[in-house]
Write an enzyme that holds these catalytic residues in place. Structure first.
Site, PDB file in Angstrom:
ATOM      1  N   ASP A  43      16.637 -18.941 -58.173  1.00 47.54           N
ATOM      2  CA  ASP A  43      16.940 -20.021 -59.116  1.00 47.54           C
ATOM      3  C   ASP A  43      16.414 -21.345 -58.577  1.00 47.54           C
ATOM      4  OD1 ASP A  43      18.463 -21.224 -61.469  1.00 47.54           O
ATOM      5  OD2 ASP A  43      19.267 -22.368 -59.784  1.00 47.54           O
ATOM      6  N   TYR A  48      14.057 -30.005 -58.766  1.00 44.14           N
ATOM      7  CA  TYR A  48      14.249 -29.797 -57.317  1.00 44.14           C
ATOM      8  C   TYR A  48      12.948 -30.080 -56.561  1.00 44.14           C
ATOM      9  CZ  TYR A  48      18.400 -27.123 -58.853  1.00 44.14           C
ATOM     10  OH  TYR A  48      19.573 -26.713 -59.442  1.00 44.14           O
ATOM     11  N   LYS A  73      14.354 -24.492 -64.487  1.00 43.82           N
ATOM     12  CA  LYS A  73      15.023 -25.370 -65.455  1.00 43.82           C
ATOM     13  C   LYS A  73      14.096 -26.515 -65.862  1.00 43.82           C
ATOM     14  CE  LYS A  73      19.149 -24.590 -62.653  1.00 43.82           C
ATOM     15  NZ  LYS A  73      18.606 -24.517 -61.281  1.00 43.82           N
ATOM     16  N   HIS A 106      18.270 -28.037 -68.247  1.00 43.81           N
ATOM     17  CA  HIS A 106      19.063 -28.362 -67.058  1.00 43.81           C
ATOM     18  C   HIS A 106      20.379 -29.069 -67.396  1.00 43.81           C
ATOM     19  CE1 HIS A 106      18.343 -29.166 -62.501  1.00 43.81           C
ATOM     20  NE2 HIS A 106      19.633 -29.088 -62.721  1.00 43.81           N
ATOM     21  N   VAL A 242      19.657 -22.471 -46.279  1.00 44.46           N
ATOM     22  CA  VAL A 242      18.362 -22.443 -45.600  1.00 44.46           C
ATOM     23  C   VAL A 242      18.470 -21.745 -44.251  1.00 44.46           C
ATOM     24  CG1 VAL A 242      17.413 -24.485 -46.739  1.00 44.46           C
ATOM     25  CG2 VAL A 242      18.782 -24.764 -44.662  1.00 44.46           C
ATOM     26  N   ASN A 250      25.435 -14.182 -47.235  1.00 42.54           N
ATOM     27  CA  ASN A 250      25.729 -14.323 -48.668  1.00 42.54           C
ATOM     28  C   ASN A 250      25.226 -13.134 -49.480  1.00 42.54           C
ATOM     29  OD1 ASN A 250      26.790 -16.793 -47.956  1.00 42.54           O
ATOM     30  ND2 ASN A 250      25.063 -17.991 -48.702  1.00 42.54           N
TER      31      ASN A 250
END
Ligand code: NDP
Length: 294
Positions: A43, A48, A73, A106, A242, A250
Site C-alpha cells: 500500500d 507518500y 492513492k 486518499h 522499515v 508483523n
C-alpha cells in the site's frame, strides 16, 4: 496468508505492507525485504512520494506480476476527471506497471465535492478500461459514502480508514459492511498513537496493558495481537515498518488465534478519539501539494 474477496470478486491479501513515512531513498530496500518475508500486497500513495521506490523493488524482484497486489492513492490536488486519469498515468509509470490492483481516493475533501465525484468517475473509467482491477476510497465517513453512492455507479471495493484499538470507527465499519465495502485499517497497530511528531502526549497502543496481557498469554507481541484482531474481524491491515525484524514480526500472524473474549477485550479499548486529520474539516493547503510527473 489470508485473502479477502472484494465486492467485484477480486482477491486481495488481507495483510499488506504500508509505506507512509518511508523515505523515498529507503523504500526500495524496505519493500524488497517485505517481499522477501512474504508480503504480496503493498500500500503506497502518490502523496507518500515513494511510488518509484516501490516500483524499483517490484522490478528487481523475480515475482510474477500476478502474485502481487499493488494499491495506491490519488492525492486531492489531482482530483477532477482529467486530472485523475492523468494521476493514474503518473502512478502506474512510477510503479512500473500497466495495471494497478486497487486505486483509491486518499481523502473525501468535502469542501470541493464536485472534484471528488469527478475523480471517482475517472476511477470508474479506469476500471471499465481494465487499467485498475478495483477502485475505492479512504477516510470516507458514512455521509461521504452516501453522497458518493448517490452520484456514481460503482460501489467502492475498499474504504481505508484509521482503525486500531483506541479508534475503531464502528459506525464507519458498519456503513462499509452495509454497502459491501471492505474496511481496510490504516495505522493498524496504532502507529498514529506513537509515531514521532504525531503521538506526542498520547497513549500508545503498543503499551496498552490489555493488549500486552493478551500478547503474553500467546507468547506474541502487542503488534501481532493487534494484527490478529483485525484479521479475525475480517479487515485488511497494512502495517508499516522499515526495520527487517519488525517487518517479519508483523507478518508472523497466521499461526495463532485470539479467543472471542480476547477480541471483545480489545473492542472495549475504543476511546472514540481520532488520531488522524478530521475528514470533514477543509484543508485547503492540501490542494497546493503538487504530485510530480513520473
Ligand atoms: P502502523 O500502525 O503501521 O505503525 C507504524 C509505526 O509502528 C512505525 O513508527 C513503525 O516504526 C512502528 N512499528 C511497526 N511495526 C512495529 C512493531 N512490530 N513493534 C513496534 N513498532 C512497530 O501505522 P501507519 O500510520 O504507518 O499505518 C500503516 C499504513 O497505513 C501506512 O504505511 C500507509 O500505507 C497507510 N496509511 C494510510 C493513511 C490514509 O490516510 N489512508 C494514513 C496513515 C497510514 P518502524 O518503521 O521503525 O518499525
Amino acid at each position: 496468508m489470508i485473502t479477502l474477496a472484494l465486492n467485484n470478486g477480486v482477491e486481495m491479501p488481507a495483510l499488506g505492507y504500508g509505506v507512509f513515512q518511508t523515505p523515498a531513498d529507503e523504500t526500495q530496500t524496505a519493500v524488497a525485504e517485505a517481499l522477501r518475508v512474504g508480503y504480496r500486497h503493498i500500500d503506497t500513495a502518490a502523496a507518500y512520494f515513494n511510488e518509484a521506490g516501490v516500483g524499483a523493488a517490484i522490478a528487481a524482484s523475480d515475482l510474477p506480476r500476478e502474485d502481487l497486489f499493488l494499491e495506491t492513492k490519488v492525492w486531492v490536488s489531482d482530483y477532477g476527471y482529467d486530472e485523475t486519469l492523468h494521476a493514474f498515468d503518473k502512478a502506474s509509470t512510477k510503479l512500473g506497471v500497466e495495471q494497478l490492483d486497487l486505486l483509491i481516493l486518499h481523502q473525501p475533501a468535502p469542501s470541493r465535492w464536485e472534484r471528488v465525484v469527478a475523480a471517482y468517475k475517472a476511477l470508474e473509467t479506469l476500471y471499465a478500461d481494465g487499467k485498475v482491477r478495483a477502485i475505492g476510497v479512504s477516510n470516507f465517513m458514512s455521509d461521504h459514502l452516501d453522497r458518493l453512492l448517490g452520484e456514481t455507479s460503482i460501489v467502492p471495493a475498499v474504504n481505508q480508514v484509521e482503525v486500531h484499538p483506541y479508534f475503531q470507527q464502528p459506525a464507519v465499519q458498519a456503513a462499509n459492511a452495509e454497502h459491501g465495502i471492505l474496511t481496510q485499517a490504516w495505522s493498524p497497530i496504532g502507529g498514529i498513537t506513537f509515531y514521532p511528531g504525531w503521538g506526542d502526549g498520547k497513549r500508545s497502543t503498543l503499551e496498552d496493558a490489555t493488549v500486552a496481557g493478551i500478547a503474553a498469554t500467546h507468547g506474541r507481541t502487542p503488534a501481532q495481537v493487534m494484527l490478529r484482531w483485525h484479521l479475525q474481524q475480517g479487515r485488511s491491515a497494512i502495517p508499516k515498518s522499515v526495520a527487517p525484524s519488525r517487518i517479519a514480526e508483523n507478518f508472523a500472524v497466521f499461526d495463532f488465534a485470539l479467543t472471542d473474549d480476547e477480541i471483545a477485550a480489545i473492542d472495549a479499548l475504543d476511546t472514540g478519539v481520532r488520531g488522524g486529520p478530521d475528514p470533514e474539516a477543509p484543508r485547503d493547503e492540501w490542494f497546493d501539494h503538487v504530485i510530480p510527473e513520473a
